[in-house]
Design an enzyme around this catalytic site. Structure first.
Site, short mmCIF file in Angstrom:
data_model
loop_
_atom_site.label_atom_id
_atom_site.label_comp_id
_atom_site.label_asym_id
_atom_site.label_seq_id
_atom_site.Cartn_x
_atom_site.Cartn_y
_atom_site.Cartn_z
N ASP A 7 -40.54 77.29 -13.82
CA ASP A 7 -40.86 76.71 -12.52
C ASP A 7 -39.80 77.22 -11.55
O ASP A 7 -38.66 76.77 -11.57
CB ASP A 7 -40.84 75.18 -12.59
CG ASP A 7 -41.18 74.55 -11.26
OD1 ASP A 7 -42.12 75.02 -10.59
OD2 ASP A 7 -40.51 73.57 -10.88
N GLU A 67 -45.05 79.79 -12.57
CA GLU A 67 -45.91 79.18 -11.55
C GLU A 67 -46.05 80.13 -10.37
O GLU A 67 -45.06 80.67 -9.88
CB GLU A 67 -45.35 77.84 -11.10
CG GLU A 67 -46.30 77.10 -10.17
CD GLU A 67 -45.85 75.69 -9.88
OE1 GLU A 67 -46.43 74.77 -10.45
OE2 GLU A 67 -44.92 75.54 -9.07
N ASP A 140 -38.41 69.74 -12.21
CA ASP A 140 -38.60 71.18 -12.41
C ASP A 140 -38.70 71.53 -13.90
O ASP A 140 -39.43 72.44 -14.28
CB ASP A 140 -37.44 71.96 -11.78
CG ASP A 140 -37.15 71.50 -10.37
OD1 ASP A 140 -37.62 72.15 -9.43
OD2 ASP A 140 -36.47 70.47 -10.22
#
EC number: 3.1.21.10
Length: 165
Positions: A7, A67, A140
């Protein structure tokens, strides 16, 4: 198959390593790369790249899932996240990892079964699917675990149906 889920962010990068065997997941490690806000952006990006290279070298994952950047109303934040993604993708590419990218909607759909799920719903599913005692913090890290799960599920389906991930 060992999956490195990431992330991206400039202040905090969440990362997670999970092993997928059949329909089961095993957590190998997870954590965050934190960069001090007092540093110049270029120095923060260097920290992210160096730490990501070290994580890849330590765990030797088979694949990386990151992501995708989504449109953010805050242009400065979008640029910073994009720069962080760049050095993360570079680290994966230098290690010759196969890299897959997923939108937040795809991650939510794969983990919670609903693309518009709230963050808390996704986090509870991560905890349940990985048999964790608590939801990992910061957010996160939980997001990185969700991205890893998303890839594990998507990769299996893509291989079965011959579609591109």
């Amino acid at each position: 198959m060992v999956i490195l889920g990431v992330d991206p962010g400039l202040a905090i990068v969440g990362y997670a390593l999970i092993e997928k065997q059949g329909n089961k997941y095993r957590v190998i490690d997870y954590g965050s790369i934190n960069t001090p806000s007092k540093l110049e952006s270029v120095d923060r990006l260097k920290i992210i790249h160096t730490d990501m290279v070290n994580i890849i070298n330590k765990y030797n994952p088979d694949q990386m899932a990151v992501e995708k950047l989504f449109f953010n109303k805050n242009v400065k934040t979008a640029i910073e996240v994009g720069q962080a993604r760049g050095v993360i993708l570079l680290a994966g590419s230098q290690a010759r990892l196969k890299i897959y990218e997923y939108t937040p909607l795809q991650v939510k759909q794969a983990v919670a079964g609903y693309g518009r799920a709230h963050k808390s719903q996704v986090q509870r599913m991560v905890k349940a699917l990985l048999n964790l005692n608590e939801i990992p913090k910061p957010d996160d890290v939980a997001d990185a675990l969700a991205i890893s799960i998303c890839h594990g599920n998507s990769y299996r389906l893509n291989r079965k149906w011959g579609t591109k991930g």
